[in-house]
Write a protein that holds these residues in place. Sequence first.
Motif, PDB file in Angstrom:
ATOM      1  N   SER A 230       2.239 108.155  51.679  1.00 31.02           N
ATOM      2  CA  SER A 230       1.599 109.261  50.961  1.00 31.02           C
ATOM      3  C   SER A 230       1.361 110.456  51.876  1.00 31.02           C
ATOM      4  O   SER A 230       1.634 111.600  51.511  1.00 31.02           O
ATOM      5  N   LEU A 231       0.851 110.210  53.075  1.00 30.96           N
ATOM      6  CA  LEU A 231       0.588 111.292  54.013  1.00 30.96           C
ATOM      7  C   LEU A 231       1.881 111.953  54.488  1.00 30.96           C
ATOM      8  O   LEU A 231       1.959 113.177  54.635  1.00 30.96           O
ATOM      9  N   PHE A 232       2.897 111.145  54.731  1.00 29.85           N
ATOM     10  CA  PHE A 232       4.181 111.695  55.155  1.00 29.85           C
ATOM     11  C   PHE A 232       4.773 112.570  54.059  1.00 29.85           C
ATOM     12  O   PHE A 232       5.241 113.682  54.321  1.00 29.85           O
ATOM     13  N   ALA A 233       4.739 112.079  52.828  1.00 29.96           N
ATOM     14  CA  ALA A 233       5.276 112.853  51.700  1.00 29.96           C
ATOM     15  C   ALA A 233       4.499 114.154  51.526  1.00 29.96           C
ATOM     16  O   ALA A 233       5.095 115.219  51.332  1.00 29.96           O
ATOM     17  N   TYR A 234       3.196 114.083  51.629  1.00 26.60           N
ATOM     18  CA  TYR A 234       2.366 115.276  51.496  1.00 26.60           C
ATOM     19  C   TYR A 234       2.686 116.290  52.593  1.00 26.60           C
ATOM     20  O   TYR A 234       2.756 117.488  52.353  1.00 26.60           O
ATOM     21  N   SER A 235       2.922 115.813  53.807  1.00 24.85           N
ATOM     22  CA  SER A 235       3.233 116.709  54.920  1.00 24.85           C
ATOM     23  C   SER A 235       4.585 117.394  54.736  1.00 24.85           C
ATOM     24  O   SER A 235       4.816 118.472  55.284  1.00 24.85           O
ATOM     25  N   LYS A 236       5.474 116.766  53.972  1.00 23.40           N
ATOM     26  CA  LYS A 236       6.790 117.342  53.692  1.00 23.40           C
ATOM     27  C   LYS A 236       6.797 118.143  52.396  1.00 23.40           C
ATOM     28  O   LYS A 236       7.832 118.654  51.984  1.00 23.40           O
ATOM     29  N   GLY A 237       5.653 118.222  51.711  1.00 21.59           N
ATOM     30  CA  GLY A 237       5.560 118.990  50.477  1.00 21.59           C
ATOM     31  C   GLY A 237       6.046 118.249  49.252  1.00 21.59           C
ATOM     32  O   GLY A 237       6.328 118.862  48.228  1.00 21.59           O
ATOM     33  N   ILE A 238       6.140 116.942  49.357  1.00 24.32           N
ATOM     34  CA  ILE A 238       6.601 116.126  48.224  1.00 24.32           C
ATOM     35  C   ILE A 238       5.373 115.649  47.459  1.00 24.32           C
ATOM     36  O   ILE A 238       4.530 114.941  48.013  1.00 24.32           O
ATOM     37  N   THR A 239       5.276 116.053  46.193  1.00 26.10           N
ATOM     38  CA  THR A 239       4.105 115.669  45.402  1.00 26.10           C
ATOM     39  C   THR A 239       4.465 114.787  44.215  1.00 26.10           C
ATOM     40  O   THR A 239       3.590 114.166  43.633  1.00 26.10           O
ATOM     41  N   SER A 240       5.724 114.729  43.863  1.00 26.56           N
ATOM     42  CA  SER A 240       6.158 113.940  42.719  1.00 26.56           C
ATOM     43  C   SER A 240       6.308 112.471  43.120  1.00 26.56           C
ATOM     44  O   SER A 240       6.960 112.145  44.119  1.00 26.56           O
ATOM     45  N   SER A 241       5.730 111.585  42.340  1.00 25.32           N
ATOM     46  CA  SER A 241       5.843 110.150  42.656  1.00 25.32           C
ATOM     47  C   SER A 241       7.284 109.675  42.543  1.00 25.32           C
ATOM     48  O   SER A 241       7.715 108.802  43.293  1.00 25.32           O
ATOM     49  N   ARG A 242       8.052 110.272  41.639  1.00 28.30           N
ATOM     50  CA  ARG A 242       9.470 109.890  41.523  1.00 28.30           C
ATOM     51  C   ARG A 242      10.259 110.348  42.742  1.00 28.30           C
ATOM     52  O   ARG A 242      11.159 109.650  43.201  1.00 28.30           O
ATOM     53  N   GLU A 243       9.931 111.509  43.266  1.00 27.42           N
ATOM     54  CA  GLU A 243      10.618 111.989  44.462  1.00 27.42           C
ATOM     55  C   GLU A 243      10.230 111.144  45.673  1.00 27.42           C
ATOM     56  O   GLU A 243      11.068 110.847  46.520  1.00 27.42           O
ATOM     57  N   ILE A 244       8.965 110.738  45.742  1.00 32.26           N
ATOM     58  CA  ILE A 244       8.535 109.851  46.823  1.00 32.26           C
ATOM     59  C   ILE A 244       9.285 108.527  46.738  1.00 32.26           C
ATOM     60  O   ILE A 244       9.768 108.002  47.745  1.00 32.26           O
ATOM     61  N   GLN A 245       9.424 107.998  45.530  1.00 32.70           N
ATOM     62  CA  GLN A 245      10.169 106.751  45.342  1.00 32.70           C
ATOM     63  C   GLN A 245      11.613 106.917  45.781  1.00 32.70           C
ATOM     64  O   GLN A 245      12.156 106.069  46.490  1.00 32.70           O
ATOM     65  N   TRP A 246      12.233 108.031  45.393  1.00 33.06           N
ATOM     66  CA  TRP A 246      13.629 108.283  45.756  1.00 33.06           C
ATOM     67  C   TRP A 246      13.771 108.358  47.275  1.00 33.06           C
ATOM     68  O   TRP A 246      14.697 107.777  47.840  1.00 33.06           O
ATOM     69  N   CYS A 247      12.843 109.051  47.915  1.00 31.60           N
ATOM     70  CA  CYS A 247      12.888 109.180  49.380  1.00 31.60           C
ATOM     71  C   CYS A 247      12.740 107.822  50.059  1.00 31.60           C
ATOM     72  O   CYS A 247      13.412 107.537  51.050  1.00 31.60           O
ATOM     73  N   CYS A 248      11.868 106.995  49.539  1.00 28.27           N
ATOM     74  CA  CYS A 248      11.677 105.665  50.119  1.00 28.27           C
ATOM     75  C   CYS A 248      12.936 104.820  49.966  1.00 28.27           C
ATOM     76  O   CYS A 248      13.299 104.068  50.863  1.00 28.27           O
ATOM     77  N   GLU A 249      13.601 104.939  48.828  1.00 30.49           N
ATOM     78  CA  GLU A 249      14.801 104.138  48.592  1.00 30.49           C
ATOM     79  C   GLU A 249      15.982 104.626  49.408  1.00 30.49           C
ATOM     80  O   GLU A 249      16.780 103.821  49.882  1.00 30.49           O
TER      81      GLU A 249
END
Length: 50
Positions: free
Chosen positions: A17-36
């Motif tokens: 969550s913190l990493f995504a926030y630091s990169k400006g990613i706020t969408s849970s679907r985008e976070i999921q995509w990035c993790c995958e």
Amino acid sequence: MTKKAAQYDPAILLKISLFAYSKGITSSREIQWCCETNILCIESERLSDF
């Protein structure tokens, strides 16, 4: 018999969550995509300690 969902370590979820926030990613679907798609980066970071 009810199948339970896998439980994840809260520390890892916080790091994601913190990493995504630091990169400006706020969408849970985008976070999921990035993790995958970026799992190799996560694995190589873990393996670099050895």
